[in-house]
Design an enzyme around this catalytic site. Sequence first.
Site, mmCIF file in Angstrom:
data_model
loop_
_atom_site.group_PDB
_atom_site.id
_atom_site.type_symbol
_atom_site.label_atom_id
_atom_site.label_comp_id
_atom_site.label_asym_id
_atom_site.label_seq_id
_atom_site.Cartn_x
_atom_site.Cartn_y
_atom_site.Cartn_z
ATOM 1 N N ASN A 191 -2.942 -13.243 16.037
ATOM 2 C CA ASN A 191 -4.125 -12.072 16.404
ATOM 3 C C ASN A 191 -4.822 -11.566 16.899
ATOM 4 O O ASN A 191 -5.098 -12.878 17.722
ATOM 5 C CB ASN A 191 -4.798 -11.971 15.561
ATOM 6 C CG ASN A 191 -5.543 -10.479 14.540
ATOM 7 O OD1 ASN A 191 -6.173 -10.132 15.697
ATOM 8 N ND2 ASN A 191 -5.510 -10.065 13.667
ATOM 9 N N PRO A 192 -5.240 -10.993 18.160
ATOM 10 C CA PRO A 192 -6.113 -10.675 19.662
ATOM 11 C C PRO A 192 -7.379 -10.936 18.965
ATOM 12 O O PRO A 192 -7.537 -12.008 20.081
ATOM 13 C CB PRO A 192 -5.420 -9.824 20.114
ATOM 14 C CG PRO A 192 -4.935 -8.837 19.575
ATOM 15 C CD PRO A 192 -4.360 -9.275 17.693
ATOM 16 N N ALA A 243 1.510 -8.911 18.899
ATOM 17 C CA ALA A 243 2.104 -9.369 17.934
ATOM 18 C C ALA A 243 3.910 -9.633 18.565
ATOM 19 O O ALA A 243 4.356 -10.076 18.785
ATOM 20 C CB ALA A 243 2.224 -8.346 16.838
ATOM 21 N N HIS A 258 0.650 -1.215 -0.222
ATOM 22 C CA HIS A 258 -0.503 -0.202 -0.501
ATOM 23 C C HIS A 258 0.520 1.212 -0.204
ATOM 24 O O HIS A 258 0.429 2.786 0.325
ATOM 25 C CB HIS A 258 -1.038 0.223 0.898
ATOM 26 C CG HIS A 258 -1.987 -0.614 1.244
ATOM 27 N ND1 HIS A 258 -2.872 -1.117 2.192
ATOM 28 C CD2 HIS A 258 -2.421 -1.844 0.159
ATOM 29 C CE1 HIS A 258 -3.449 -2.781 1.365
ATOM 30 N NE2 HIS A 258 -3.524 -2.445 0.728
HETATM 31 P P1 OAD Z 1 -7.170 -3.145 10.822
HETATM 32 O O1 OAD Z 1 -6.966 -2.401 11.254
HETATM 33 O O2 OAD Z 1 -8.529 -3.749 9.269
HETATM 34 O O3 OAD Z 1 -6.979 -4.538 11.235
HETATM 35 C C1 OAD Z 1 -6.026 -4.020 12.177
HETATM 36 C C2 OAD Z 1 -5.918 -5.937 13.006
HETATM 37 O O4 OAD Z 1 -4.843 -6.375 13.877
HETATM 38 C C3 OAD Z 1 -7.164 -6.057 13.466
HETATM 39 O O5 OAD Z 1 -7.571 -7.801 13.131
HETATM 40 C C4 OAD Z 1 -7.118 -6.291 14.984
HETATM 41 O O6 OAD Z 1 -7.097 -6.757 15.826
HETATM 42 C C5 OAD Z 1 -5.484 -6.664 15.255
HETATM 43 N N1 OAD Z 1 -4.360 -6.240 15.949
HETATM 44 C C6 OAD Z 1 -4.645 -4.953 16.766
HETATM 45 N N2 OAD Z 1 -3.301 -5.105 17.802
HETATM 46 C C7 OAD Z 1 -3.096 -5.816 17.659
HETATM 47 C C8 OAD Z 1 -1.521 -6.262 18.512
HETATM 48 N N3 OAD Z 1 -1.234 -5.198 18.867
HETATM 49 N N4 OAD Z 1 -1.303 -7.444 17.703
HETATM 50 C C9 OAD Z 1 -1.460 -7.760 16.127
HETATM 51 N N5 OAD Z 1 -2.549 -7.548 16.048
HETATM 52 C C10 OAD Z 1 -3.432 -6.696 16.915
HETATM 53 O O7 OAD Z 1 -5.526 -3.316 9.685
HETATM 54 P P2 OAD Z 1 -5.892 -4.087 8.401
HETATM 55 O O8 OAD Z 1 -6.370 -5.490 8.005
HETATM 56 O O9 OAD Z 1 -4.101 -4.026 8.386
HETATM 57 O O10 OAD Z 1 -5.193 -0.147 3.365
HETATM 58 O O11 OAD Z 1 -5.828 -3.497 6.769
HETATM 59 C C11 OAD Z 1 -6.139 -3.719 5.763
HETATM 60 C C12 OAD Z 1 -5.950 -2.069 4.847
HETATM 61 O O12 OAD Z 1 -7.482 -1.309 5.132
HETATM 62 C C13 OAD Z 1 -4.897 -1.050 5.572
HETATM 63 O O13 OAD Z 1 -3.911 -1.018 4.931
HETATM 64 C C14 OAD Z 1 -5.233 0.318 5.326
HETATM 65 C C15 OAD Z 1 -6.532 0.153 5.357
HETATM 66 O O14 OAD Z 1 -7.653 0.573 4.996
HETATM 67 C C16 OAD Z 1 -5.153 1.463 2.592
HETATM 68 O O15 OAD Z 1 -4.664 2.725 3.430
HETATM 69 C C17 OAD Z 1 -4.582 1.194 1.073
#
Ligand code: OAD
Length: 262
Positions: A220-221, A238, A123
């Site tokens: 993932n939590p 993480a 991204h």
């Molecule tokens: P999300 O915000 O959708 O998801 C974050 C994930 O991280 C969730 O499943 C949480 O449960 C998990 N989480 C939270 N804290 C955590 C920790 N300390 N350790 C491990 N996991 C944890 O983020 P993405 O899936 O990355 O795109 O989102 C994908 C894309 O959507 C992003 O890159 C962005 C967004 O729109 C663009 O901007 C193009």
Amino acid sequence: MKDGFLLGDTLLARLARARSVLVLTGAGMSAESGIPTFRDAQTGIWSRFSPQELATPEAFARDPGRVWQWYEERRKSVRSAQPHAGHRALVQLETMVPELTVVTQNVDGLHQLAGSGKVWELHGNILRSRCHLTQRPIGSDWLADSPHSPPRSPYVEGGLARPDVVWFGEVLPTAAVEAAAAAASRCDFCFSIGTTSLVQPAASLPLVALEHGAALVEINPAETPLSPYASLSIRGKASEVLVTLVSEFAAWTGHYEVSPHT
Ligand code: OAD
């Protein structure tokens, strides 16, 4: 010695035999570095801001100053963020396996800052900027000297600086997408860390890895749509999970002969 390992003996043996490891990361990977996720309730960026108003080419065309300013705020927090122990554990893991590729949806550069050698950004990167018409990169010196918000492009009349990130409705960088797909096809072990597994094409990479016979471990939590397919879902943050997992892997490989039949 065998009991109590996060991965368990079978997965540890598969990781020890893996010729190629893929690590897919999402916003949760950066959460403990103080960078907010997107979809977590209350704290997630998309629970406070509308992506349509801030993260689309149409939004930038409508109000480039507002979009640039919003990214400027996010850039400030990214610039002050540091990799955490989980990022560093992945760097350590890279030294213990023949090949490790990080494919990240994050735009903060923290894997590279930690020292990961092979990182593909699906991204883009929020700390880079480019001309919105020519797509050519614009350096930080030019941006710093500009009185405009957003700064004008040095390349073409009417061009503006925009963040070098992928907005909704835009095409992902081809080289990163191709490298990520190739890494998913050839890996023997895949980690999916801190992503909701909702946004394509990232979400399908672990499934490609599975189709090609890889083991899949999710960290993932919370449960995600990927969880039912994972060989193992570790419910935790993480940093603490990765630190434990990598030190257990180091201890395990130091203590066990890896048999090809394990
Ligand atoms: P999300 O915000 O959708 O998801 C974050 C994930 O991280 C969730 O499943 C949480 O449960 C998990 N989480 C939270 N804290 C955590 C920790 N300390 N350790 C491990 N996991 C944890 O983020 P993405 O899936 O990355 O795109 O989102 C994908 C894309 O959507 C992003 O890159 C962005 C967004 O729109 C663009 O901007 C193009």
